[in-house]
Design a protein around this motif. Structure first.
Motif, PDB file in Angstrom:
ATOM      1  N   VAL A 157     -32.192 -15.331  17.303  1.00  0.00           N
ATOM      2  CA  VAL A 157     -33.578 -15.797  17.151  1.00  0.00           C
ATOM      3  C   VAL A 157     -33.625 -17.324  17.113  1.00  0.00           C
ATOM      4  O   VAL A 157     -34.499 -17.941  17.735  1.00  0.00           O
ATOM      5  CB  VAL A 157     -34.237 -15.180  15.899  1.00  0.00           C
ATOM      6  CG1 VAL A 157     -35.614 -15.757  15.659  1.00  0.00           C
ATOM      7  CG2 VAL A 157     -34.309 -13.657  16.022  1.00  0.00           C
ATOM      8  N   GLU A 158     -32.692 -17.926  16.410  1.00  0.00           N
ATOM      9  CA  GLU A 158     -32.671 -19.388  16.327  1.00  0.00           C
ATOM     10  C   GLU A 158     -32.454 -20.040  17.685  1.00  0.00           C
ATOM     11  O   GLU A 158     -32.954 -21.122  17.938  1.00  0.00           O
ATOM     12  CB  GLU A 158     -31.615 -19.833  15.323  1.00  0.00           C
ATOM     13  CG  GLU A 158     -32.013 -19.538  13.885  1.00  0.00           C
ATOM     14  CD  GLU A 158     -30.928 -19.834  12.871  1.00  0.00           C
ATOM     15  OE1 GLU A 158     -29.765 -20.074  13.267  1.00  0.00           O
ATOM     16  OE2 GLU A 158     -31.231 -19.797  11.667  1.00  0.00           O
ATOM     17  N   LYS A 159     -31.744 -19.370  18.578  1.00  0.00           N
ATOM     18  CA  LYS A 159     -31.472 -19.915  19.915  1.00  0.00           C
ATOM     19  C   LYS A 159     -32.774 -20.114  20.711  1.00  0.00           C
ATOM     20  O   LYS A 159     -32.866 -21.031  21.516  1.00  0.00           O
ATOM     21  CB  LYS A 159     -30.538 -18.961  20.663  1.00  0.00           C
ATOM     22  CG  LYS A 159     -30.282 -19.316  22.080  1.00  0.00           C
ATOM     23  CD  LYS A 159     -29.330 -20.474  22.199  1.00  0.00           C
ATOM     24  CE  LYS A 159     -28.961 -20.671  23.659  1.00  0.00           C
ATOM     25  NZ  LYS A 159     -28.159 -21.816  23.885  1.00  0.00           N
ATOM     26  N   VAL A 160     -33.794 -19.308  20.435  1.00  0.00           N
ATOM     27  CA  VAL A 160     -35.055 -19.397  21.175  1.00  0.00           C
ATOM     28  C   VAL A 160     -36.190 -19.934  20.311  1.00  0.00           C
ATOM     29  O   VAL A 160     -37.352 -19.798  20.663  1.00  0.00           O
ATOM     30  CB  VAL A 160     -35.443 -18.030  21.792  1.00  0.00           C
ATOM     31  CG1 VAL A 160     -34.369 -17.543  22.748  1.00  0.00           C
ATOM     32  CG2 VAL A 160     -35.715 -16.998  20.706  1.00  0.00           C
ATOM     33  N   ALA A 161     -35.853 -20.564  19.203  1.00  0.00           N
ATOM     34  CA  ALA A 161     -36.874 -21.037  18.258  1.00  0.00           C
ATOM     35  C   ALA A 161     -37.920 -21.936  18.927  1.00  0.00           C
ATOM     36  O   ALA A 161     -39.094 -21.865  18.570  1.00  0.00           O
ATOM     37  CB  ALA A 161     -36.215 -21.780  17.094  1.00  0.00           C
ATOM     38  N   ASP A 162     -37.507 -22.732  19.893  1.00  0.00           N
ATOM     39  CA  ASP A 162     -38.471 -23.628  20.565  1.00  0.00           C
ATOM     40  C   ASP A 162     -39.519 -22.842  21.362  1.00  0.00           C
ATOM     41  O   ASP A 162     -40.606 -23.362  21.631  1.00  0.00           O
ATOM     42  CB  ASP A 162     -37.732 -24.608  21.473  1.00  0.00           C
ATOM     43  CG  ASP A 162     -36.935 -23.908  22.563  1.00  0.00           C
ATOM     44  OD1 ASP A 162     -36.297 -22.870  22.285  1.00  0.00           O
ATOM     45  OD2 ASP A 162     -36.935 -24.412  23.706  1.00  0.00           O
TER      46      ASP A 162
END
Length: 165
Positions: A157-162
């Protein structure tokens, strides 16, 4: 005034109350998980667990709890698919990590009955996918220990936070 006229006026007045107004024409707009976003999350989760040489299965569900993406690294355990799906569903349903939900539904707790719902599972490894306070999906990882599964799900999830703004 006739009964028919009174009923018509009453019905029109009720429809004008805030709870009955449909200013947007009754159309609801919602953000959701696309297969592309789900795939990015799943690949990032696999990459995170690969750093520890752990074979995993990853499931990503949308806001309705439907599986959008399932992918496994090489040589996962056969049961990992079902566990990953249920962890993703649980994280989506309860809008929090499955470790948090597991702890809040311990058999000694007031919410223990939630564990009786179909498809939920009290195991760590599921993480919600949020845009602000709106939960639009969940990711579930299975193959590591519960804390390790959750760390990989969260990394996905953090990888696509943007993209989740």
């Amino acid at each position: 005034m006739s009964m028919r006229t009174g009923l018509a006026i009453g019905l029109m007045a009720a429809c004008m109350l805030p709870g009955f107004a449909y200013a947007d024409g009754g159309v609801q707009m919602q953000k959701d998980i696309t297969w592309g976003l789900g795939l990015e999350i799943a690949q990032a989760a696999i990459a995170e667990c690969a750093k520890r040489n752990v074979a995993i299965s990853v499931a990503v569900v949308d806001r309705a709890g439907r599986m959008r993406v399932f992918i496994a690294s090489d040589n996962p355990n056969p049961h990992a698919l079902e566990l990953a799906r249920r962890k993703a569903y649980t994280a989506r349903t309860f809008r929090r990590s499955t470790q948090e939900w597991r702890d809040s539904t311990d058999p000694s707790k007031e919410n223990a009955g939630q564990r009786q719902l179909a498809d939920v599972i009290p195991l760590g490894g599921g993480y919600p996918i949020n845009i602000g306070n709106d939960t639009i999906g969940g990711v579930g990882v299975s193959g590591n220990n519960q804390a390790g599964d959750e760390a990989c799900a969260k990394a996905g999830v953090e990888k696509v936070a943007d993209q989740l703004k």
